[in-house]
Motif scaffolding. Structure first.
Motif, PDB file in Angstrom:
ATOM      1  N   ALA A 121       0.850  -1.198   0.000  1.00 36.48           N
ATOM      2  CA  ALA A 121       0.000   0.000   0.000  1.00 36.48           C
ATOM      3  C   ALA A 121       0.879   1.240   0.000  1.00 36.48           C
ATOM      4  N   SER A 122       0.295   2.361  -0.389  1.00 45.33           N
ATOM      5  CA  SER A 122       1.006   3.639  -0.384  1.00 45.33           C
ATOM      6  C   SER A 122       0.360   4.595   0.599  1.00 45.33           C
ATOM      7  N   GLY A 123       1.215   5.431   1.194  1.00 44.12           N
ATOM      8  CA  GLY A 123       0.758   6.520   2.033  1.00 44.12           C
ATOM      9  C   GLY A 123       1.109   7.837   1.368  1.00 44.12           C
ATOM     10  N   ARG A 124       0.419   8.901   1.753  1.00 41.07           N
ATOM     11  CA  ARG A 124       0.609  10.203   1.102  1.00 41.07           C
ATOM     12  C   ARG A 124       1.836  10.963   1.605  1.00 41.07           C
ATOM     13  N   SER A 125       2.310  10.623   2.790  1.00 40.32           N
ATOM     14  CA  SER A 125       3.456  11.313   3.380  1.00 40.32           C
ATOM     15  C   SER A 125       4.136  10.359   4.360  1.00 40.32           C
ATOM     16  N   ASN A 126       5.304  10.748   4.852  1.00 36.78           N
ATOM     17  CA  ASN A 126       5.994   9.915   5.844  1.00 36.78           C
ATOM     18  C   ASN A 126       5.091   9.679   7.058  1.00 36.78           C
TER      19      ASN A 126
END
Length: 115
Positions: A40-45
């Motif tokens: 999965a991807s996140g938008r920021s750290n």
């Protein structure tokens, strides 16, 4: 807890905090390390870290403590190892660079070509 329950727990945790582009890879015939990989991807750290924390917290509440968590300090790529499910949560640029989906798809395609 059954294996599918752990996989669904991970998917639900990621969905609850709005993870991007969640992919579930069945790798049980490719490796003895795990049965499923969830990418999965996140938008920021901060979002990547929050997603990983949510997966860990929900797993612990369900009685399934993670074997390990790696990369939480940086928040670019966090790996949560739940034994039969390994969850990779990444920033989009990291995910594009490593392209785990293609990496794990290749052995399956290679086997199909040989048959």
């Amino acid at each position: 807890m059954q294996k599918t329950d752990v996989k669904q727990l991970v998917i639900d945790a990621l969905d609850e905090l709005k993870a991007n582009d969640v992919k579930v890879l069945d790798v049980k015939d490719l490796t003895s390390l795990t049965d499923w990989m969830v990418v999965a991807s996140g938008r920021s750290n901060r979002h990547v870290k929050s997603l990983a924390d949510k997966v860990v917290l929900d797993a612990k509440h369900a009685g399934h403590s993670p074997i390990g968590v790696e990369g939480a300090g940086e928040g670019e790529w966090v790996l949560v190892d739940l034994d039969e499910v390994v969850c990779h949560i990444m920033l989009p640029k990291i995910r594009d660079f490593y392209n785990l989906e293609k990496l794990w798809e290749y052995p399956r395609a290679q086997r199909a070509a040989e048959q």
